[in-house]
Enzyme design. Sequence first.
Site, PDB file in Angstrom:
ATOM      1  N   ASN A   2      -2.602   5.284  -1.805  1.00 40.59           N
ATOM      2  CA  ASN A   2      -3.703   5.461  -2.755  1.00 40.59           C
ATOM      3  C   ASN A   2      -3.613   6.842  -3.396  1.00 40.59           C
ATOM      4  OD1 ASN A   2      -4.487   6.348  -0.126  1.00 40.59           O
ATOM      5  ND2 ASN A   2      -6.646   6.289  -0.664  1.00 40.59           N
ATOM      6  N   ASN A   9      -8.511  10.429  -8.094  1.00 43.38           N
ATOM      7  CA  ASN A   9      -8.653  11.287  -9.273  1.00 43.38           C
ATOM      8  C   ASN A   9     -10.060  11.851  -9.276  1.00 43.38           C
ATOM      9  OD1 ASN A   9      -9.215  11.781 -12.339  1.00 43.38           O
ATOM     10  ND2 ASN A   9      -7.018  11.534 -12.177  1.00 43.38           N
ATOM     11  N   ALA A  10     -10.221  13.055  -9.846  1.00 43.34           N
ATOM     12  CA  ALA A  10     -11.542  13.675  -9.948  1.00 43.34           C
ATOM     13  C   ALA A  10     -12.502  12.784 -10.732  1.00 43.34           C
ATOM     14  CB  ALA A  10     -11.422  15.045 -10.610  1.00 43.34           C
ATOM     15  N   TYR A  50     -13.529   9.603 -10.467  1.00 42.95           N
ATOM     16  CA  TYR A  50     -13.369   8.698  -9.319  1.00 42.95           C
ATOM     17  C   TYR A  50     -12.857   7.291  -9.621  1.00 42.95           C
ATOM     18  CZ  TYR A  50     -15.996  12.160  -6.512  1.00 42.95           C
ATOM     19  OH  TYR A  50     -16.427  13.284  -5.860  1.00 42.95           O
ATOM     20  N   CYS A  84      -5.420   2.106  -5.761  1.00 42.67           N
ATOM     21  CA  CYS A  84      -5.208   1.712  -4.365  1.00 42.67           C
ATOM     22  C   CYS A  84      -3.719   1.708  -3.999  1.00 42.67           C
ATOM     23  CB  CYS A  84      -5.767   0.315  -4.124  1.00 42.67           C
ATOM     24  SG  CYS A  84      -7.560   0.196  -4.155  1.00 42.67           S
ATOM     25  N   GLU A 105      -1.994  -0.593  -2.480  1.00 41.66           N
ATOM     26  CA  GLU A 105      -1.314  -1.856  -2.787  1.00 41.66           C
ATOM     27  C   GLU A 105      -0.830  -1.851  -4.238  1.00 41.66           C
ATOM     28  OE1 GLU A 105      -4.243  -1.307  -1.415  1.00 41.66           O
ATOM     29  OE2 GLU A 105      -4.964  -3.010  -0.242  1.00 41.66           O
ATOM     30  N   CYS A 116      -9.008  -4.410  -0.658  1.00 39.35           N
ATOM     31  CA  CYS A 116     -10.241  -4.578  -1.437  1.00 39.35           C
ATOM     32  C   CYS A 116     -10.129  -5.834  -2.308  1.00 39.35           C
ATOM     33  CB  CYS A 116     -10.494  -3.341  -2.294  1.00 39.35           C
ATOM     34  SG  CYS A 116      -9.458  -3.226  -3.771  1.00 39.35           S
TER      35      CYS A 116
HETATM   36  N1  THU Z   1      -8.187   1.830  -0.922  1.00 34.56           N
HETATM   37  C1  THU Z   1      -6.900   1.364  -0.995  1.00 34.56           C
HETATM   38  O1  THU Z   1      -5.968   2.139  -1.246  1.00 34.56           O
HETATM   39  N2  THU Z   1      -6.688   0.037  -0.805  1.00 34.56           N
HETATM   40  C2  THU Z   1      -7.668  -0.870  -0.537  1.00 34.56           C
HETATM   41  O2  THU Z   1      -7.428  -2.067  -0.592  1.00 34.56           O
HETATM   42  C3  THU Z   1      -8.994  -0.373  -0.137  1.00 34.56           C
HETATM   43  C4  THU Z   1      -9.326   0.971  -0.660  1.00 34.56           C
HETATM   44  C5  THU Z   1      -8.433   3.252  -1.195  1.00 34.56           C
HETATM   45  C6  THU Z   1      -9.161   3.499  -2.491  1.00 34.56           C
HETATM   46  C7  THU Z   1      -9.772   4.860  -2.240  1.00 34.56           C
HETATM   47  O3  THU Z   1      -8.810   5.845  -2.589  1.00 34.56           O
HETATM   48  C8  THU Z   1      -9.990   4.892  -0.735  1.00 34.56           C
HETATM   49  O4  THU Z   1      -9.237   3.828  -0.192  1.00 34.56           O
HETATM   50  C9  THU Z   1     -11.436   4.735  -0.323  1.00 34.56           C
HETATM   51  O5  THU Z   1     -11.998   3.599  -0.878  1.00 34.56           O
END
Ligand code: THU
Length: 128
Positions: free
Chosen positions: A46, A49-50, A52, A57, A59, A86
């Site tokens: 992941n 960024n500032a 948000y 993610c 993936e 997510c």
């Molecule tokens: N995040 C992921 O990288 N993958 C997901 O499927 C769930 C959430 C990251 C996004 C964000 O940078 C941090 O987890 C908190 O939500």
Amino acid sequence: MSAVPTYAELLALADAAAERAYAPYSQFQVGCAVLARDGRVIEGVNVENAAYPLGVCAERTAFARAVAEGYRPGDFVTAAITASPCGGCRQWLLEMGVESVVFRNGGRVVTMTPRELLPESFEASALP
Ligand code: THU
């Protein structure tokens, strides 16, 4: 590592990738390791960024990197993720056509198909 990595080995690669995440705002580091049919493993993390909502993610960075290198949907076997994907990433997992998704959820390791993760999904076949 054996020729075809096990789920445990892929999760270990995702764990190692998570160490390289850029997550200064949430402090929640996520890693993803995608096994391609040709045996290569493409990793993503992941990247926050500032501003948000612009964060990406793990993936999606893994699959975007793979596509940029020439891979296409259907070229992937397994995606291993350090956290439960997510909703938006479930849509990506479906589009990319991985056969199975393995991830940690609490203390458990869960293995599911993208369709199990996203039933009754919106997909290309719905488009005119
Ligand atoms: N995040 C992921 O990288 N993958 C997901 O499927 C769930 C959430 C990251 C996004 C964000 O940078 C941090 O987890 C908190 O939500």
